[in-house]
Design a protein around this motif. Structure first.
Motif, PDB file in Angstrom:
ATOM      1  N   MET A   1       0.843  -1.184   0.000  1.00  0.00           N
ATOM      2  CA  MET A   1       0.000   0.000   0.000  1.00  0.00           C
ATOM      3  C   MET A   1       0.885   1.242   0.000  1.00  0.00           C
ATOM      4  SD  MET A   1      -2.947   1.053   2.693  1.00  0.00           S
ATOM      5  CE  MET A   1      -4.425   1.208   1.752  1.00  0.00           C
ATOM      6  N   PRO A   2       0.520   2.263  -0.801  1.00  0.00           N
ATOM      7  CA  PRO A   2       1.342   3.462  -0.878  1.00  0.00           C
ATOM      8  C   PRO A   2       1.372   4.218   0.441  1.00  0.00           C
ATOM      9  CG  PRO A   2      -0.379   3.466  -2.568  1.00  0.00           C
ATOM     10  CD  PRO A   2      -0.622   2.305  -1.688  1.00  0.00           C
ATOM     11  N   ARG A   3       2.454   4.943   0.641  1.00  0.00           N
ATOM     12  CA  ARG A   3       2.577   5.737   1.861  1.00  0.00           C
ATOM     13  C   ARG A   3       1.587   6.890   1.836  1.00  0.00           C
ATOM     14  NH1 ARG A   3       4.905  10.618   0.836  1.00  0.00           N
ATOM     15  NH2 ARG A   3       6.173  10.784  -1.027  1.00  0.00           N
ATOM     16  N   THR A   4       1.255   7.388   3.001  1.00  0.00           N
ATOM     17  CA  THR A   4       0.412   8.571   3.101  1.00  0.00           C
ATOM     18  C   THR A   4       1.338   9.777   3.131  1.00  0.00           C
ATOM     19  OG1 THR A   4      -1.225   7.347   4.361  1.00  0.00           O
ATOM     20  CG2 THR A   4      -1.358   9.735   4.456  1.00  0.00           C
ATOM     21  N   PRO A   5       1.235  10.646   2.136  1.00  0.00           N
ATOM     22  CA  PRO A   5       2.159  11.774   2.081  1.00  0.00           C
ATOM     23  C   PRO A   5       1.890  12.791   3.195  1.00  0.00           C
ATOM     24  CG  PRO A   5       0.519  11.940   0.347  1.00  0.00           C
ATOM     25  CD  PRO A   5       0.300  10.622   1.033  1.00  0.00           C
ATOM     26  N   ASP A   6       2.955  13.451   3.631  1.00  0.00           N
ATOM     27  CA  ASP A   6       2.838  14.512   4.628  1.00  0.00           C
ATOM     28  C   ASP A   6       2.726  15.835   3.883  1.00  0.00           C
ATOM     29  OD1 ASP A   6       3.091  12.773   6.818  1.00  0.00           O
ATOM     30  OD2 ASP A   6       5.274  12.776   6.598  1.00  0.00           O
ATOM     31  N   LEU A   7       1.508  16.276   3.677  1.00  0.00           N
ATOM     32  CA  LEU A   7       1.262  17.510   2.943  1.00  0.00           C
ATOM     33  C   LEU A   7       0.536  18.504   3.837  1.00  0.00           C
ATOM     34  CD1 LEU A   7      -0.115  15.982  -0.388  1.00  0.00           C
ATOM     35  CD2 LEU A   7       2.175  16.860  -0.001  1.00  0.00           C
ATOM     36  N   SER A   8       0.817  19.776   3.632  1.00  0.00           N
ATOM     37  CA  SER A   8       0.064  20.802   4.342  1.00  0.00           C
ATOM     38  C   SER A   8      -1.350  20.840   3.764  1.00  0.00           C
ATOM     39  CB  SER A   8       0.737  22.165   4.160  1.00  0.00           C
ATOM     40  OG  SER A   8       0.621  22.594   2.809  1.00  0.00           O
ATOM     41  N   ALA A   9      -2.246  21.529   4.440  1.00  0.00           N
ATOM     42  CA  ALA A   9      -3.631  21.624   3.961  1.00  0.00           C
ATOM     43  C   ALA A   9      -3.678  22.264   2.575  1.00  0.00           C
ATOM     44  CB  ALA A   9      -4.478  22.408   4.952  1.00  0.00           C
ATOM     45  N   SER A  10      -2.859  23.276   2.331  1.00  0.00           N
ATOM     46  CA  SER A  10      -2.870  23.936   1.024  1.00  0.00           C
ATOM     47  C   SER A  10      -2.295  23.022  -0.066  1.00  0.00           C
ATOM     48  CB  SER A  10      -2.117  25.270   1.075  1.00  0.00           C
ATOM     49  OG  SER A  10      -0.765  25.062   1.375  1.00  0.00           O
ATOM     50  N   GLN A  11      -1.245  22.250   0.274  1.00  0.00           N
ATOM     51  CA  GLN A  11      -0.684  21.306  -0.693  1.00  0.00           C
ATOM     52  C   GLN A  11      -1.690  20.205  -1.006  1.00  0.00           C
ATOM     53  OE1 GLN A  11       2.815  20.378   1.634  1.00  0.00           O
ATOM     54  NE2 GLN A  11       4.138  21.220   0.033  1.00  0.00           N
TER      55      GLN A  11
ATOM     56  N   SER B   1       1.882  12.747 -14.137  1.00  0.00           N
ATOM     57  CA  SER B   1       3.305  13.094 -14.228  1.00  0.00           C
ATOM     58  C   SER B   1       3.578  14.496 -13.694  1.00  0.00           C
ATOM     59  CB  SER B   1       3.797  12.965 -15.666  1.00  0.00           C
ATOM     60  OG  SER B   1       3.074  13.836 -16.522  1.00  0.00           O
ATOM     61  N   LEU B   2       2.691  15.447 -13.943  1.00  0.00           N
ATOM     62  CA  LEU B   2       2.874  16.801 -13.426  1.00  0.00           C
ATOM     63  C   LEU B   2       2.706  16.836 -11.908  1.00  0.00           C
ATOM     64  CD1 LEU B   2       3.449  19.744 -14.053  1.00  0.00           C
ATOM     65  CD2 LEU B   2       1.006  20.086 -14.411  1.00  0.00           C
ATOM     66  N   ILE B   3       1.760  16.081 -11.383  1.00  0.00           N
ATOM     67  CA  ILE B   3       1.583  15.999  -9.935  1.00  0.00           C
ATOM     68  C   ILE B   3       2.829  15.401  -9.301  1.00  0.00           C
ATOM     69  CG2 ILE B   3       0.255  14.955  -8.051  1.00  0.00           C
ATOM     70  CD1 ILE B   3      -2.200  15.047  -9.955  1.00  0.00           C
ATOM     71  N   GLU B   4       3.372  14.367  -9.925  1.00  0.00           N
ATOM     72  CA  GLU B   4       4.586  13.737  -9.400  1.00  0.00           C
ATOM     73  C   GLU B   4       5.764  14.714  -9.450  1.00  0.00           C
ATOM     74  OE1 GLU B   4       6.814   9.452  -9.504  1.00  0.00           O
ATOM     75  OE2 GLU B   4       5.599  10.013 -11.236  1.00  0.00           O
ATOM     76  N   GLN B   5       5.854  15.463 -10.528  1.00  0.00           N
ATOM     77  CA  GLN B   5       6.938  16.423 -10.688  1.00  0.00           C
ATOM     78  C   GLN B   5       6.854  17.529  -9.631  1.00  0.00           C
ATOM     79  OE1 GLN B   5       6.674  18.858 -14.253  1.00  0.00           O
ATOM     80  NE2 GLN B   5       8.871  18.542 -14.603  1.00  0.00           N
ATOM     81  N   GLN B   6       5.653  18.036  -9.361  1.00  0.00           N
ATOM     82  CA  GLN B   6       5.503  19.164  -8.441  1.00  0.00           C
ATOM     83  C   GLN B   6       5.439  18.751  -6.976  1.00  0.00           C
ATOM     84  OE1 GLN B   6       2.330  21.790  -9.534  1.00  0.00           O
ATOM     85  NE2 GLN B   6       3.216  22.268 -11.513  1.00  0.00           N
ATOM     86  N   HIS B   7       4.881  17.574  -6.700  1.00  0.00           N
ATOM     87  CA  HIS B   7       4.650  17.183  -5.308  1.00  0.00           C
ATOM     88  C   HIS B   7       5.336  15.878  -4.910  1.00  0.00           C
ATOM     89  CE1 HIS B   7       1.799  20.405  -4.518  1.00  0.00           C
ATOM     90  NE2 HIS B   7       1.326  20.191  -5.733  1.00  0.00           N
ATOM     91  N   GLY B   8       5.950  15.190  -5.859  1.00  0.00           N
ATOM     92  CA  GLY B   8       6.672  13.966  -5.545  1.00  0.00           C
ATOM     93  C   GLY B   8       5.785  12.776  -5.214  1.00  0.00           C
ATOM     94  N   LEU B   9       4.543  12.796  -5.695  1.00  0.00           N
ATOM     95  CA  LEU B   9       3.603  11.702  -5.415  1.00  0.00           C
ATOM     96  C   LEU B   9       3.447  10.822  -6.654  1.00  0.00           C
ATOM     97  CD1 LEU B   9       0.761  13.706  -3.646  1.00  0.00           C
ATOM     98  CD2 LEU B   9       2.576  12.410  -2.568  1.00  0.00           C
ATOM     99  N   SER B  10       3.564   9.521  -6.465  1.00  0.00           N
ATOM    100  CA  SER B  10       3.351   8.586  -7.564  1.00  0.00           C
ATOM    101  C   SER B  10       1.854   8.510  -7.872  1.00  0.00           C
ATOM    102  CB  SER B  10       3.858   7.198  -7.173  1.00  0.00           C
ATOM    103  OG  SER B  10       3.006   6.643  -6.187  1.00  0.00           O
ATOM    104  N   PRO B  11       1.492   7.979  -9.047  1.00  0.00           N
ATOM    105  CA  PRO B  11       0.074   7.810  -9.355  1.00  0.00           C
ATOM    106  C   PRO B  11      -0.684   7.009  -8.286  1.00  0.00           C
ATOM    107  CG  PRO B  11       1.353   7.558 -11.338  1.00  0.00           C
ATOM    108  CD  PRO B  11       2.334   7.661 -10.199  1.00  0.00           C
ATOM    109  N   ASP B  12      -0.049   5.963  -7.749  1.00  0.00           N
ATOM    110  CA  ASP B  12      -0.711   5.169  -6.707  1.00  0.00           C
ATOM    111  C   ASP B  12      -0.938   5.994  -5.442  1.00  0.00           C
ATOM    112  OD1 ASP B  12      -0.955   2.899  -8.255  1.00  0.00           O
ATOM    113  OD2 ASP B  12       0.863   1.969  -7.464  1.00  0.00           O
TER     114      ASP B  12
END
Length: 71
Positions: A1-11, A27-38
C-alpha cells in the motif's frame, strides 16, 4: 500500500484540485509534489466521498483509454 504523504492543507488541496482537473496528468503531480500515481489515487480515496472517488476513477480510466497520455 502506498505511503500517506505529509502535505500541508494547502498542498493537499492543490493536489486534489490537480487530480480532479482533466488537463493535469499524474506526471505533473509527481513532478511538483513527488507523489506517484498510486499515492495520488490513495490520497483521493481517502479525501473524497466514496461515490466521488468512483466517478473520478471511472473518468480517469475512460479518458486514459481514449488518450494515450491522459493521467
Amino acid at each position: 500500500m502506498p505511503r500517506t504523504p505529509d502535505l500541508s492543507a494547502s498542498q493537499l488541496s492543490e493536489v486534489i484540485e490537480m487530480a480532479l482537473s482533466d488537463h493535469v496528468g499524474f506526471s505533473l503531480i509527481e513532478q511538483q509534489h513527488g507523489l506517484s500515481p498510486d499515492e495520488v489515487k490513495n490520497l483521493m480515496r481517502t479525501h473524497l466521498k466514496p461515490a466521488s472517488y468512483k466517478i473520478w476513477r471511472k473518468r480517469v480510466r475512460d479518458f486514459g483509454e481514449r488518450r494515450e497520455h491522459y493521467k
